[in-house]
Design a protein around this motif. Structure first.
Motif, PDB file in Angstrom:
ATOM      1  N   VAL A  26      10.142  25.607  20.882  1.00 58.97           N
ATOM      2  CA  VAL A  26       9.234  25.438  22.018  1.00 58.97           C
ATOM      3  C   VAL A  26       8.721  26.799  22.502  1.00 58.97           C
ATOM      4  N   GLU A  27       9.574  27.810  22.485  1.00 60.52           N
ATOM      5  CA  GLU A  27       9.175  29.137  22.939  1.00 60.52           C
ATOM      6  C   GLU A  27       8.283  29.864  21.923  1.00 60.52           C
ATOM      7  N   ASN A  28       8.503  29.618  20.635  1.00 61.34           N
ATOM      8  CA  ASN A  28       7.842  30.427  19.606  1.00 61.34           C
ATOM      9  C   ASN A  28       6.700  29.761  18.852  1.00 61.34           C
ATOM     10  N   TYR A  29       6.609  28.451  18.869  1.00 63.58           N
ATOM     11  CA  TYR A  29       5.645  27.728  18.042  1.00 63.58           C
ATOM     12  C   TYR A  29       4.208  28.225  18.217  1.00 63.58           C
ATOM     13  N   ALA A  30       3.746  28.363  19.439  1.00 60.56           N
ATOM     14  CA  ALA A  30       2.365  28.805  19.675  1.00 60.56           C
ATOM     15  C   ALA A  30       2.136  30.238  19.208  1.00 60.56           C
ATOM     16  N   ARG A  31       3.194  30.985  19.058  1.00 59.04           N
ATOM     17  CA  ARG A  31       3.062  32.377  18.598  1.00 59.04           C
ATOM     18  C   ARG A  31       2.703  32.437  17.126  1.00 59.04           C
ATOM     19  N   TRP A  32       3.255  31.559  16.299  1.00 59.68           N
ATOM     20  CA  TRP A  32       2.903  31.598  14.883  1.00 59.68           C
ATOM     21  C   TRP A  32       1.777  30.623  14.545  1.00 59.68           C
ATOM     22  N   SER A  33       1.450  29.745  15.457  1.00 59.88           N
ATOM     23  CA  SER A  33       0.355  28.801  15.254  1.00 59.88           C
ATOM     24  C   SER A  33      -0.590  28.917  16.457  1.00 59.88           C
ATOM     25  N   PRO A  34      -1.490  29.902  16.428  1.00 58.56           N
ATOM     26  CA  PRO A  34      -2.299  30.202  17.610  1.00 58.56           C
ATOM     27  C   PRO A  34      -3.262  29.088  18.033  1.00 58.56           C
ATOM     28  N   GLU A  35      -3.434  28.067  17.215  1.00 63.35           N
ATOM     29  CA  GLU A  35      -4.260  26.922  17.609  1.00 63.35           C
ATOM     30  C   GLU A  35      -3.580  26.106  18.705  1.00 63.35           C
ATOM     31  N   VAL A  36      -2.279  26.276  18.853  1.00 67.11           N
ATOM     32  CA  VAL A  36      -1.515  25.547  19.861  1.00 67.11           C
ATOM     33  C   VAL A  36      -1.797  26.152  21.230  1.00 67.11           C
ATOM     34  N   ARG A  37      -2.326  25.339  22.107  1.00 68.20           N
ATOM     35  CA  ARG A  37      -2.646  25.793  23.466  1.00 68.20           C
ATOM     36  C   ARG A  37      -1.519  25.457  24.437  1.00 68.20           C
TER      37      ARG A  37
END
Length: 155
Positions: A26-37
């Motif tokens: 939950v903390e890191n997902y948007a960091r490696w997948s920048p499409e995640v807002r």
């Protein structure tokens, strides 16, 4: 059905990489997948099999809001998800190679809407490029942020 897989060798131990990818998803997902807002756990506590999560993404200008469930959580080997309507499935598989980790990421789009079928080849390419970008991003982040540890327990 459209599938993509990519793998990469990460200069960190499998337990470290699994912690970064799965335990701290939950903390890191948007960091490696920048499409995640936005990403949020809808079930309390640490994620595990059965946990429900919600994501908001913007892919090539198209916004999507999905709920997905953790279907496999086996430390330090695999983390898998299925979208609530079975639109997609995704997974992260880890295999130790000495003090390094082979990370494989897979994405499976289970169905294409009729209006999307003429663009299937482009969709395949975009999904494959996305899978390759995910593993590269995880490698970069993990190698930069996870300390190089010895092989002794507790380090």
């Amino acid at each position: 059905m459209v599938k993509a897989r990519a793998n990469i060798l990460i200069e960190r131990r499998a337990e470290q990489v699994f912690g970064f990818v799965a335990d701290d998803f939950v903390e890191n997902y948007a960091r490696w997948s920048p499409e995640v807002r936005q990403i949020e756990a809808l079930t309390p506590g640490p994620i595990g099999v059965g946990s429900l999560l919600r994501q908001v993404r913007v892919d090539q200008g198209r916004r999507s809001d999905n709920r997905f469930t953790v279907t496999a959580f086996e430390s330090p080997a695999r983390l898998e998800f299925a979208e609530s309507t079975d639109l997609f499935r995704t997974g992260y598989w880890l295999a130790p190679e000495g003090n390094q980790t082979r990370l494989e990421f897979g994405f499976e789009l289970r169905r294409l809407e009729l209006y999307m079928r003429p663009f299937e080849k482009l969709i395949r390419l975009a999904i494959q490029e996305g899978a390759e970008r995910v593993v590269r991003n995880i490698k970069t982040l993990a190698e930069r942020e996870l300390a190089t540890g010895s092989t002794e327990p507790g380090n």
